[in-house]
Structure formats: C-alpha cells, structure tokens
Design a protein around this motif. Structure first.
Motif, PDB file in Angstrom:
ATOM      1  N   SER A 169       0.793  -1.200   0.007  1.00 17.82           N
ATOM      2  CA  SER A 169       0.038  -0.020   0.000  1.00 17.82           C
ATOM      3  C   SER A 169       0.879   1.277  -0.077  1.00 17.82           C
ATOM      4  O   SER A 169       0.554   2.344  -0.727  1.00 17.82           O
ATOM      5  CB  SER A 169      -0.788  -0.116   1.414  1.00 17.82           C
ATOM      6  OG  SER A 169      -1.834  -0.907   1.225  1.00 17.82           O
ATOM      7  N   ALA A 170       1.703   1.357   0.542  1.00 16.57           N
ATOM      8  CA  ALA A 170       2.795   2.402   0.644  1.00 16.57           C
ATOM      9  C   ALA A 170       3.433   2.553  -0.680  1.00 16.57           C
ATOM     10  O   ALA A 170       3.768   3.793  -1.091  1.00 16.57           O
ATOM     11  CB  ALA A 170       3.773   1.969   1.765  1.00 16.57           C
ATOM     12  N   ASP A 172       2.098   2.011  -3.456  1.00 19.19           N
ATOM     13  CA  ASP A 172       0.910   2.442  -4.435  1.00 19.19           C
ATOM     14  C   ASP A 172       0.779   3.955  -3.910  1.00 19.19           C
ATOM     15  O   ASP A 172       0.666   4.932  -4.902  1.00 19.19           O
ATOM     16  CB  ASP A 172      -0.437   1.842  -3.988  1.00 19.19           C
ATOM     17  CG  ASP A 172      -0.356   0.510  -4.666  1.00 19.19           C
ATOM     18  OD1 ASP A 172       0.366   0.123  -5.387  1.00 19.19           O
ATOM     19  OD2 ASP A 172      -1.192  -0.471  -4.059  1.00 19.19           O
ATOM     20  N   TRP A 173       0.442   4.392  -2.711  1.00 23.48           N
ATOM     21  CA  TRP A 173       0.542   5.679  -2.371  1.00 23.48           C
ATOM     22  C   TRP A 173       1.627   6.506  -2.590  1.00 23.48           C
ATOM     23  O   TRP A 173       1.470   7.769  -3.187  1.00 23.48           O
ATOM     24  CB  TRP A 173       0.353   5.594  -0.673  1.00 23.48           C
ATOM     25  CG  TRP A 173       0.197   7.240  -0.122  1.00 23.48           C
ATOM     26  CD1 TRP A 173      -0.745   8.216  -0.082  1.00 23.48           C
ATOM     27  CD2 TRP A 173       1.438   7.748   0.201  1.00 23.48           C
ATOM     28  NE1 TRP A 173      -0.454   9.034   0.332  1.00 23.48           N
ATOM     29  CE2 TRP A 173       0.809   9.270   0.684  1.00 23.48           C
ATOM     30  CE3 TRP A 173       2.682   7.674   0.343  1.00 23.48           C
ATOM     31  CZ2 TRP A 173       1.556  10.023   1.466  1.00 23.48           C
ATOM     32  CZ3 TRP A 173       3.412   8.492   1.278  1.00 23.48           C
ATOM     33  CH2 TRP A 173       3.009   9.913   1.474  1.00 23.48           C
ATOM     34  N   GLU A 176       1.683   7.400  -6.714  1.00 20.55           N
ATOM     35  CA  GLU A 176       0.705   8.361  -6.819  1.00 20.55           C
ATOM     36  C   GLU A 176       1.099   9.825  -6.401  1.00 20.55           C
ATOM     37  O   GLU A 176       0.734  10.562  -7.153  1.00 20.55           O
ATOM     38  CB  GLU A 176      -0.521   7.954  -6.264  1.00 20.55           C
ATOM     39  CG  GLU A 176      -1.860   8.904  -6.173  1.00 20.55           C
ATOM     40  CD  GLU A 176      -2.305   9.063  -7.836  1.00 20.55           C
ATOM     41  OE1 GLU A 176      -2.898  10.358  -8.127  1.00 20.55           O
ATOM     42  OE2 GLU A 176      -2.101   8.362  -8.589  1.00 20.55           O
ATOM     43  N   ASN A 177       1.673   9.733  -5.259  1.00 25.35           N
ATOM     44  CA  ASN A 177       1.966  11.099  -4.558  1.00 25.35           C
ATOM     45  C   ASN A 177       3.382  11.544  -4.910  1.00 25.35           C
ATOM     46  O   ASN A 177       3.742  12.622  -4.523  1.00 25.35           O
ATOM     47  CB  ASN A 177       1.586  11.175  -3.319  1.00 25.35           C
ATOM     48  CG  ASN A 177      -0.029  10.968  -3.031  1.00 25.35           C
ATOM     49  OD1 ASN A 177      -0.630  11.854  -3.116  1.00 25.35           O
ATOM     50  ND2 ASN A 177      -0.296   9.817  -2.411  1.00 25.35           N
ATOM     51  N   SER A 282      -3.525   6.992   6.527  1.00 30.07           N
ATOM     52  CA  SER A 282      -3.296   8.237   5.856  1.00 30.07           C
ATOM     53  C   SER A 282      -2.463   9.097   6.559  1.00 30.07           C
ATOM     54  O   SER A 282      -1.649   9.872   6.110  1.00 30.07           O
ATOM     55  CB  SER A 282      -4.524   8.800   5.201  1.00 30.07           C
ATOM     56  OG  SER A 282      -5.542   9.083   6.197  1.00 30.07           O
ATOM     57  N   PHE A 285       1.093   8.519   6.527  1.00 32.91           N
ATOM     58  CA  PHE A 285       2.035   8.736   5.247  1.00 32.91           C
ATOM     59  C   PHE A 285       2.153  10.264   5.364  1.00 32.91           C
ATOM     60  O   PHE A 285       3.214  11.095   5.114  1.00 32.91           O
ATOM     61  CB  PHE A 285       1.153   8.496   3.941  1.00 32.91           C
ATOM     62  CG  PHE A 285       1.198   6.924   3.967  1.00 32.91           C
ATOM     63  CD1 PHE A 285       2.171   6.050   4.355  1.00 32.91           C
ATOM     64  CD2 PHE A 285       0.250   6.050   3.321  1.00 32.91           C
ATOM     65  CE1 PHE A 285       1.989   4.579   4.134  1.00 32.91           C
ATOM     66  CE2 PHE A 285       0.131   4.726   3.146  1.00 32.91           C
ATOM     67  CZ  PHE A 285       1.337   4.166   3.428  1.00 32.91           C
ATOM     68  N   ASN A 286       1.001  11.135   5.701  1.00 34.16           N
ATOM     69  CA  ASN A 286       0.798  12.675   5.365  1.00 34.16           C
ATOM     70  C   ASN A 286       1.909  13.152   6.547  1.00 34.16           C
ATOM     71  O   ASN A 286       2.735  13.947   6.168  1.00 34.16           O
ATOM     72  CB  ASN A 286      -0.320  13.085   5.733  1.00 34.16           C
ATOM     73  CG  ASN A 286      -1.466  12.513   4.730  1.00 34.16           C
ATOM     74  OD1 ASN A 286      -0.871  12.225   3.691  1.00 34.16           O
ATOM     75  ND2 ASN A 286      -2.554  12.467   5.038  1.00 34.16           N
ATOM     76  N   ARG A 420      -4.374  16.731  -9.796  1.00 37.95           N
ATOM     77  CA  ARG A 420      -3.690  15.689  -9.547  1.00 37.95           C
ATOM     78  C   ARG A 420      -2.017  15.852  -9.727  1.00 37.95           C
ATOM     79  O   ARG A 420      -1.309  15.717  -8.950  1.00 37.95           O
ATOM     80  CB  ARG A 420      -4.207  14.478 -10.151  1.00 37.95           C
ATOM     81  CG  ARG A 420      -5.324  13.693  -9.538  1.00 37.95           C
ATOM     82  CD  ARG A 420      -6.116  12.629 -10.501  1.00 37.95           C
ATOM     83  NE  ARG A 420      -5.248  11.386 -10.622  1.00 37.95           N
ATOM     84  CZ  ARG A 420      -5.446  10.464  -9.882  1.00 37.95           C
ATOM     85  NH1 ARG A 420      -6.710  10.600  -9.269  1.00 37.95           N
ATOM     86  NH2 ARG A 420      -4.880   9.579 -10.110  1.00 37.95           N
TER      87      ARG A 420
END
Length: 888
Positions: A169-170, A172-173, A176-177, A282, A285-286, A420
């Motif tokens: 998941s990390a 993927d995130w 994307e970011n 979330s 990560f943030n 995005r």
C-alpha cells in the motif's frame, strides 16, 4: 546483535535468490524479475537445482555452488526447506538473509521450523529478516528485493512495517503522490532482526531523515525504546499501531491495575520516546512526508487562505477541534489585504478570496499572508471553480514558500488530472498536498505536537534530592507479609513506605481495641478518621469501612465496634485486622491518585489522575514510566484531564511533582511491588498529603533469589552502583558519579572553564557556549547506551571538574570514549582516575573494544592511553585513533 552485518542486507554487493523461478506469478520469479529490471548494480545469482538458467541468467543448484561469496540471500522456497537452506548459507559465509517464505507461525503451524532456523542463525552469526517478510527496498541503489508490483523513488523516509500488505500500500500511495523512500522494510516474524535493530540502523543512515513505523506489537520493549529515543533526538519518527482496544481481562486488586489499559501504556511509551503517534494510515503517510520536508511549527497559530468559504470553515473547525488556533492576523497584514482584495472578500482568517480568484489574486494574497508575524503555518485551499489554474498555483506556492521557514500545506480539492498533477508537483518540491483540507490541518497539529513533545521531554529538570532509604527495613515488611500469606500490605505498612521516601502522609496508628482507638484519637487530636482494616477487603469504601469527622472518645468506641461488625458481616471474623486512626485533613482540597502497576510487556507503569472513590468511575489518568525526574513528573500531571480542571495551588503543583519523583524511586527500588495505590492525595491551599495507600505484593518476585531480584524496567534507571568517593594526588576529595539531566548547568560551567587548547583537544573546535539542545545530549542520557561519569568536588557548591564517558556503538560490540579534565585540575591524577573508571564501565557494558579520535598534539591524552595499553595509530593527517581491546 544490534546493527552488526545489517549493511549486507541493505547495501549488498551480491545477491543470491534461492527459489528463483520462471513460473509466472511465483514469488521467486517476481523477486528475480524485480532485481534484474530495477537497475541494481550488484551481481545477482539465481539458485534453482532444476534449471541451468533462470530468466536468462545462469543458475546454480545451491548457494554453495555460487562461485563468489554473496552478501545477501533471499529465500523464497517452501517453508520445510528453509532450515536446510539457512544452514547452507551459513556454511557459505553469507552474512544476510531475507526469508520471504511463508507457512510458519503466522498461519498457526508449529514453531519447530522457526526454532531450528533460530538455532542456525545463532550458530553461524547470521542476520536474518523474516520469515514471512515482504522483502527490502532501497531505491537509491535500485535494490528491489521484493515481490511487489510497483517500484519506489529515492527519498528521505524509511518505512518499517510489521505488515507486508501495508508495504504494498505504501508503494501505491508513494507512486501516486511522488513521495520517495530511503528504504522500505517488512519485518516478518522478527526471528532475529527486530524493530530495535532496524531503528538503530536507519538512525546512522545518512539517506534517512524520517522514520515511518507500522507496529502491531513490540517484541523487546526496552530495546525498542532505547533505539527510538536515540533516533528521535535528531530525526523524526511517526507511528501507527494496530490493535488499540485489545482487552486483557486480568483481575486486579487496585485502581492502578484496572485503569492502565494496554493501549494507554503503549501511548505513554511512544510519548516518552518522542514519537508522533497517529491514528490512521493516511495520517502516517502524510505526517511522515511533512516531517521530512517541512520546518516544524513554533506554535499553533494557523492561517487559512481559500477560494471557497465552506472548505475554509471546515478546516477551521478541524483546527480548533484538534487544539489549534486561527492566527490573529497583524494589523499590517489586514491593511495590506484590503488593498489587494475586493471589498466583499474576507480580510480575516480564514482569508476567503472568493471563487472567481485568479492566479494573480492568489499570488498577491499569499505574498501578504506569508509575511504575517502571528502565523506559525499556512494552508492554501483551492477548489476548481474560478479563474485560477491549479498547476500555476502550485508553482506560485513553491516560488513564494521555498525559503519561508514555516510549514505550508495545500488542499487541491478535485480529482481531475490538472489537480492531481499540481499535487504531484508540490509533493516533488517538498510541500505536502492533500485533496481535503482536514488532512492538512491534522498534519499541521501532528507536526506541532512532535516538536512540543521533544521540547518538553528534554527540558532541564530541577534537582529533587532523595535521601538515603532504609531499603532492608522495608524489604523485611514485605517478607513478613509474605510469610503470613498476605498478598496485600495493610494500611500502616503501606504508609510506612511513603514515610520512608519522604512522601507526605498523615500519621496512621492502628488500634486493636476500642480503648486503643480512643487513646490514639486523643494523641492525634480530634477530629479523626477511622478506617476498617481487613485482610481480604482492601477497598474499604466497598464495605463502608471509612468514617470521617469522629469528634469524641465516646464516638470512637462506638464506631470501632461498628467497623468491626461491618468487616465480620462481609467475611470471617478472623479477617478483621483492627482500625486505622488518622487525623482529619482540614480545608477544602482536590483528591488525586498516584499509583503503579506491572504491565506484562512494559514493566512498571506509573499513573496519576483523579482520586477518591470516583477514580474508576471517571478514569481520568495519565501514565508514565519510572525513572522520573521533575520535568517528566510535571508532564504526567499536566496530561491528566482532571488536573487541568482542578487547578490546585502552585505549591500543591510543586508538591505533586516532588511526590511523583520520590514515588518513582520507590517503584524502581522494590520490584516486589505488583500494584500500588496512593489514593487519595489531598491537595489544599495549605498542604499536600496522602491519606491512604495500598501495596500489592508480587509473590513470584519475592520468591526469586536475590541475584535475580532486579526488575527489568522499560527505561534504564540511574546507575547508582557507579557512585564512588575518591581522593586526588593533593588529597582533594571528589565524588565520581554518573551524570544526570539535572547537571546541565554545572556541565555547561565546566565547558566554559576550559582553555582554548583544552576545548580544541576535546571538541576539535572552539565553542563559545553550548546550546541547550547540545547540552542535553551530554547530560540527559540513556544509560543502556552511554554512561558519563563526572568528577564533583565535595565542597564548594558541587563543582564539576572533570568528566569521562563511553558510548556504545549501534552494533553493540564497541564503544567510543572521551575524558575531559578542566585545566585547573589537571596533573592531579583525575584524568587517569576517570580513564580507569571508563574502562571498568565499558567492560560491564560487555564491549569488546573502546576507541577515541585524538589530535596528534594532545600529548597528555596520547601518553595516558599508551600507559593504559591502548594502540595508537594514525587515521589521517590531522587525527590519530586510540583503541583498546577489552577482556572480561
């Protein structure tokens, strides 16, 4: 084994993939493909006994047949084959192993395989990650040793996870970011390498600035705390823990035992370590991104600039709910905004520039607001309804905020492609970008809490002297109760412990007859309190066993018999242990509870909160861990919600701090105590005093041999065994003792007293004055990792005239040392005395070698080292290395 040989896993020059395959979808095939396709520069050796080549690369039947020694073996075979392969790796002198194979205890199967692997790991001194590990990723060297589908870009965040799925998941995130990583590590079952080892490794990793942790359990809490406290001194740690509401269901005999839930204990440990704990993935990560890219806010004053009123108000609501404040913009800012905006726009915070705002209007407002002196951080909210382009806005924010020195967050509230892309542009430039403003606000608050937490942890505490305690006398009280078959000390015995530690307590006399009760009441002075003492009913309120404001001898006799009957009503007559007589505490006050319990994982935990009979009703407590100093005690007190409302007198506040410090010494001195309540402690305008106490004995600890009697606390206590009185050559008496956080001012004076030459010899540079942050690293120590000994004069204000220290390296096998004597006290034998002490301590720490870097013209130090048997060898043109191999 600490960090020993971990570099062979995270920076290998050669890798063997055991179980490499061409079968599509297999783990071995994916790992080999990822290594081959990611650009890894080292050598890759597929190991497969059934093929001559795998994915076009020559294969080998076993690791023993690989023509060169490899640093890292990745095992991706069925579980039953793993022990045999681990032994082959040991024989082949492969230092690092990552076992991605599953099928061990994580699926409920027998641990025999893991036991065999563990035995082989120790036999061959291997470093082993897993089993059931997702693998290892090091983007900077293109090491992609995992079966994941996505890759990662280089960055400053190391992610350590006890969940392999979260590693995916990390990725993927992050993709994307456009967020980069220094490493991603899946721990697996932690058969060898655990969280503490990994944290230590990334603490010295120059690529890593922020650590991101996903934790389900902590295998070795003391090791974990020691590692993460060291990491958090210079780098930031963000953590999310799963399983917050697991209930133990264990019965307890005290308020303390029932009030300290498992998650509350974890939370207190994370706070003590300087960790930012967040609740969601979330937020994890943030917050990690923000900590690795943004400056920390100096306050909670936040300014919101938006082209939409609704989202701005929602952000403001979230800010206030989390304890933040809307910045009160300066008059200068407000006046300048009036000139830059149409009259219908909001000139107050939140600054609403309306939906038709152009890129130019955004720029003007940002230029004005970013200069506002009352603002500690900023949030720019964009909704795609006006004339401004999100990509242009992103570039404008980057241009204006790059040297601002305050955190800037953005919320671009759309999922169209331009928004995005704008978020990706901001993220690549180090500005956290969100799709909703609430996430930005939470991240800002988390950053402030992290900064404030560290600041509070390392404040210089006031010294609270602890007098000599008659420990043996108190131990005899415990032994007597044990011999009588009692698991709980009576009130008088418990109060005796408080009195010995100078914790203010009301005088307590125990009467066995009505006549004794009347006599004791007269001795103490009316009015008095009478309390029934029962062998089995230790919570007196539950049997209505407390009578207040007894004012006469006649009443005393009547109430004595009444209390005796109440005990007999609830149990056998032999359960009645008499009646405790205490003077009434005069004046209106607040009731507090101080207690402790033994947590099965974290050892002794200290509680503070609302006291009296309502303690378990409202459950308003805060937790901490011994040992405590004045600053840590103050934090526990201030964290209690009840204390914030009670607001006792300043004197009472100071008294509570001192009581907590003394109480923590009691807890560390007596591992035989399983649970303890001091409840209530009554704080009035005139006095602070404990009126009741209950101590529960840990029978198992009492039965242990003396040599095994020291408790394993979460945090190392002050090493009193190293306190010694010595005489110098001129007969001056000095005390050699470990340094404390309270010594900061005295240590600062020592540094200031050094001559320029002595300063250069010790620190390799001239230091006018050490700042507080630096001094804390010399004084506020983790005694598991380093011990500094100061030489203190017996007379003349306890001046520190010399110091020596030894600091264990992360690998646990060696340590760096230093010795310093102020100029006036040189040539008196103090330097040699400190050196001998440091060598002795290093041996006790089980270090194999100690070393120091020395300037070649520091002749006194070099001669002293030679005298003690150190080897002196040049490091470069400007320094030499002194090293000594230690024997035990």
């Amino acid at each position: 084994m600490g960090t020993k040989n971990l570099n062979h896993i995270f920076n290998p020059t050669g890798i063997a993939v055991i179980g490499a395959s061409e079968r599509e979808g297999s783990v071995g095939a994916k790992i080999l493909h990822n290594l081959l396709s990611s650009g890894y520069a080292g050598k890759i050796y597929p190991v497969n006994p059934y093929r001559e080549t795998v994915q076009g690369v020559p294969a080998y039947p076993s690791i023993s047949k690989v023509p060169e020694k490899v640093d890292l073996a990745i095992i991706a075979t069925p579980a039953h084959l793993v022990p045999q392969i681990v032994e082959e790796c040991g024989l082949a002198q492969t230092s690092g192993i990552v076992i991605v194979s599953a099928g061990f205890k994580e699926v409920g199967k027998t641990t025999e395989l893991e036991q065999k692997i563990h035995e082989l790991q120790k036999k061959y001194s291997l470093r082993l990650l897993g089993p059931n590990s997702f693998g290892v990723i090091r983007p900077k060297i293109n090491l992609f040793a995992t079966f994941a589908d996505k890759q990662a870009i280089p960055g400053k965040i190391a992610f350590i996870s006890q969940s392999g799925a979260l590693c995916a998941s990390a990725l993927d995130w992050a993709w994307e970011n456009q967020v980069g990583f220094s490493a991603i590590v899946s721990t697996g079952s932690m058969l060898d390498i655990d969280l503490g080892d990994l944290i230590d490794y990334f603490e010295i990793d120059p690529q890593t600035k922020t650590l991101m942790l996903y934790v389900e359990s902590v295998k070795d809490p003391r090791k974990f705390m020691s590692a993460v406290r060291q990491f958090a001194r210079d780098k930031s740690v963000v953590l999310v823990k799963a399983g917050r509401f697991l209930e133990t269901g264990e019965a307890t005999l005290s308020h303390s035992g029932s009030l300290a839930g498992e998650d509350a204990v974890y939370d207190a440990a994370f706070k003590r370590a300087g960790i930012v704990r967040v609740e969601t993935i979330s937020d994890l990560f943030n917050c990690a991104v923000a900590l690795s890219t943004q400056p920390n806010p100096k306050g909670l004053n936040f300014t919101i600039i938006s082209n939409a009123g609704g989202p701005a108000i929602m952000a403001a609501d979230q800010l206030v709910a989390r304890g933040g404040k809307l910045a009160n913009l300066t008059d200068e800012t407000a006046e300048t905004l009036k000139q830059a905006l149409p009259t219908y726009c909001s000139m107050k915070n939140p600054v609403d520039i309306y939906e038709e705002a152009s890129a130019e209007r955004f720029k003007k407002v940002l230029e004005v607001c970013f200069k506002d002196q009352h603002s500690d951080g900023f949030l720019v909210v964009y909704t795609p309804q006006g004339a401004s382009d999100p990509i242009l806005l992103a570039k404008t924010i980057i241009e204006l905020a790059k040297d601002l020195g305050k955190p800037v967050f953005t919320a671009l509230m759309s999922e169209d492609e331009r928004c995005r892309e704008a978020r990706r542009i901001l993220q690549r430039s180090g500005f956290p970008a969100f799709s909703v403003p609430e996430q930005a606000v939470s991240t800002f608050i988390n950053l402030y809490n992290y900064m404030r937490n560290l600041e509070l942890l390392y404040q210089t505490p006031q010294e609270i002297p602890i007098e000599a305690i008659n420990v043996q006398l108190l131990k005899s009280v415990i032994r007597q109760a044990f011999c009588e078959g009692r698991g709980v000390l009576n009130l008088a015995e418990s109060m005796h412990f408080l009195e010995e530690y100078k914790i203010p307590a009301v005088k307590t006399l125990v009467a066995q007859t009505p006549e004794e009760a009347a006599a004791f009441s007269a001795e103490l002075g009316y009015p008095v309190v009478m309390k029934a003492l029962s062998l089995h009913h230790t919570h007196k309120s539950k049997i209505e066993g407390v009578i207040l404001n007894v004012c006469s001898p006649a009443d005393t006799a009547i109430f004595f018999n009444e209390l005796a009957e109440k005990v007999k009503h609830f149990s056998l007559s032999m359960d009645f242990q008499g009646v405790a007589i205490q003077p009434m505490v005069r004046g209106i006050g607040q009731e507090f509870l101080i207690g402790a319990k033994k947590d099965p994982n974290f050892g002794a935990v200290i509680l503070f909160g609302r006291g009296g009979i309502l303690a378990e009703v409202f459950k308003e407590v805060s937790l901490g861990f011994p040992p405590l100093n004045q600053v840590l005690a103050k934090r526990i007190i201030e964290d209690s919600g009840f204390f914030k409302r009670a607001l006792p007198a300043k004197k009472g506040f100071n008294d509570l701090e001192e009581i907590l410090v003394r109480f923590s010494h009691l807890i560390t001195d007596f591992p035989e105590i399983k649970e303890i309540d001091v409840n209530p402690i009554i704080v009035t305008e005139e006095t602070t005093v404990a009126v009741d106490a209950r101590i529960v004995i840990d029978w198992e600890r009492v039965m242990r041999e003396f040599a095994d009697h020291k408790d394993q606390l979460l945090i190392a206590t002050y090493p009193k065994e190293y306190i010694s009185t010595r005489r110098l050559k001129d007969d001056t008496e000095v005390v050699l003792r470990p340094i404390k956080a309270e010594d900061e001012d005295r240590y600062s004076e020592l540094i200031k007293s050094l001559s320029p030459q002595s300063m250069r010899f010790r620190f390799f540079e001239m230091i006018k004055e050490m700042p507080h942050d630096t001094l804390t690293k010399y004084c506020n120590l983790d005694y598991d990792r380093q011990i500094a000994i100061v030489a203190e004069l017996m007379e003349g204000g306890k001046q520190i005239v010399g110091a020596g220290r030894v600091i264990a390296e992360p690998d646990g096998t060696s340590g760096e040392f230093a010795v310093l004597v102020t100029d006036r006290w040189q040539l008196k034998g103090l330097g040699e005395m400190l050196m001998d002490y440091i060598i002795m301590i290093a041996r006790n720490m089980r270090l194999g070698k100690i070393f120091a870097t020395v300037l070649p013209d520091n002749i006194k130090m070099i001669n002293l080292c030679k005298k003690k048997g150190f080897k002196i060898e040049p490091l470069d043109e400007e320094t030499v290395k002194a090293s000594l191999v230690l024997s035990y």
